[in-house]
Design a protein around this motif. Structure first.
Motif, PDB file in Angstrom:
ATOM      1  N   ILE A   8      10.963  10.989 -10.916  1.00 29.51           N
ATOM      2  CA  ILE A   8      10.795  10.981 -12.368  1.00 29.51           C
ATOM      3  C   ILE A   8       9.385  10.513 -12.701  1.00 29.51           C
ATOM      4  O   ILE A   8       8.813   9.677 -12.013  1.00 29.51           O
ATOM      5  N   MET A   9       8.843  11.087 -13.746  1.00 33.93           N
ATOM      6  CA  MET A   9       7.484  10.772 -14.156  1.00 33.93           C
ATOM      7  C   MET A   9       7.515   9.864 -15.384  1.00 33.93           C
ATOM      8  O   MET A   9       8.203  10.161 -16.361  1.00 33.93           O
TER       9      MET A   9
ATOM     10  N   PRO B  69       4.748   8.732 -10.672  1.00 36.54           N
ATOM     11  CA  PRO B  69       6.076   9.134 -10.204  1.00 36.54           C
ATOM     12  C   PRO B  69       6.898   7.948  -9.680  1.00 36.54           C
ATOM     13  O   PRO B  69       6.366   7.035  -9.062  1.00 36.54           O
ATOM     14  N   LEU B  70       8.195   7.986  -9.967  1.00 42.94           N
ATOM     15  CA  LEU B  70       9.156   7.025  -9.436  1.00 42.94           C
ATOM     16  C   LEU B  70      10.173   7.795  -8.615  1.00 42.94           C
ATOM     17  O   LEU B  70      10.564   8.905  -8.981  1.00 42.94           O
ATOM     18  N   PHE B  71      10.603   7.208  -7.515  1.00 46.44           N
ATOM     19  CA  PHE B  71      11.643   7.805  -6.675  1.00 46.44           C
ATOM     20  C   PHE B  71      12.952   7.116  -7.033  1.00 46.44           C
ATOM     21  O   PHE B  71      13.053   5.890  -6.966  1.00 46.44           O
TER      22      PHE B  71
ATOM     23  N   GLY C  85       0.074   7.061  -5.000  1.00 42.39           N
ATOM     24  CA  GLY C  85      -0.616   8.344  -4.938  1.00 42.39           C
ATOM     25  C   GLY C  85      -0.871   8.809  -3.515  1.00 42.39           C
ATOM     26  O   GLY C  85      -0.434   8.210  -2.550  1.00 42.39           O
ATOM     27  N   GLY C  86      -1.575   9.908  -3.405  1.00 46.06           N
ATOM     28  CA  GLY C  86      -1.968  10.451  -2.103  1.00 46.06           C
ATOM     29  C   GLY C  86      -0.801  10.936  -1.273  1.00 46.06           C
ATOM     30  O   GLY C  86       0.119  11.565  -1.759  1.00 46.06           O
TER      31      GLY C  86
ATOM     32  N   ASP D 147       0.830  18.213  -8.390  1.00 45.89           N
ATOM     33  CA  ASP D 147      -0.636  18.174  -8.380  1.00 45.89           C
ATOM     34  C   ASP D 147      -1.195  18.541  -9.754  1.00 45.89           C
ATOM     35  O   ASP D 147      -2.117  17.893 -10.249  1.00 45.89           O
ATOM     36  N   VAL D 148      -0.646  19.573 -10.368  1.00 42.63           N
ATOM     37  CA  VAL D 148      -1.096  19.999 -11.696  1.00 42.63           C
ATOM     38  C   VAL D 148      -0.779  18.921 -12.731  1.00 42.63           C
ATOM     39  O   VAL D 148      -1.621  18.575 -13.559  1.00 42.63           O
ATOM     40  N   VAL D 149       0.436  18.386 -12.667  1.00 45.16           N
ATOM     41  CA  VAL D 149       0.827  17.325 -13.600  1.00 45.16           C
ATOM     42  C   VAL D 149      -0.121  16.138 -13.455  1.00 45.16           C
ATOM     43  O   VAL D 149      -0.581  15.569 -14.447  1.00 45.16           O
ATOM     44  N   GLU D 150      -0.419  15.773 -12.226  1.00 47.40           N
ATOM     45  CA  GLU D 150      -1.310  14.643 -11.971  1.00 47.40           C
ATOM     46  C   GLU D 150      -2.718  14.904 -12.521  1.00 47.40           C
ATOM     47  O   GLU D 150      -3.341  14.005 -13.074  1.00 47.40           O
TER      48      GLU D 150
END
Length: 163
Positions: free
Chosen positions: A95-96, A30-32, A138-139, A19-22
């Motif tokens: 991973i971001m 983000p990638l899974f 997102g979300g 949340d903070v990073v976003e």
């Protein structure tokens, strides 16, 4: 029960960080990512875990990964195949990357096959492993991916057998 509670705590902590990073980095996506190796017998599990973690280290220190990945969280999952009496260790990661990663002219964008080859080389495998990568929306979906990775931090049901 304790393992379940621990995975909930990991989820909460990683979720707060995300949340903070976003908030602070709205251009990050983000990638899974799932990275696998072949199943192994019990006596080779320790060796295979070393291969996984050394491979992850080499992969995350690759210059291309250094350019595209802005941050990551990874977890180990080890499942047990009762039929073959083997273990299946593999890594799950969030991973971001920057939104620009998905632009058509981005030379650093990697198709799944490129992830497979990078993982193969990093883990020094003599076969093409299975790799899975997808964008996390997102979300609630973002939190679902985090929960997916967090739940793997502690999953002992595959190790405990009732005999």
């Amino acid at each position: 029960m304790c393992q379940w509670r621990k995975s909930l705590k990991v989820f909460q902590k990683v979720s707060r960080v995300m949340d903070v990073v976003e908030q602070e980095n709205p251009t990050l996506v983000p990638l899974f990512l799932t990275l696998t190796v072949q199943n192994c017998p019990t006596d080779q599990l320790s060796k295979i875990l070393d291969i996984l973690f050394k491979g992850w280290y080499r992969m995350t220190n690759h210059r291309k990964m250094q350019r595209i990945v802005k941050g990551w969280f990874r977890a180990l999952e080890v499942t047990y195949n009762d039929k073959d009496d083997t273990f299946h260790p593999h890594l799950h990661a969030v991973i971001m990357v920057d939104k620009a990663y998905f632009k058509k002219n981005n030379k650093d964008y990697m198709e799944t096959e490129e992830w497979v080859q990078m993982w193969r080389k990093a883990a020094k495998l003599d076969y093409d492993p299975i790799c899975y990568i997808r964008r996390v929306k997102g979300g609630k979906r973002k939190h679902k991916a985090i929960a997916e990775v967090a739940k793997y931090t502690m999953k002992d049901k595959d190790f405990v057998k009732n005999e």
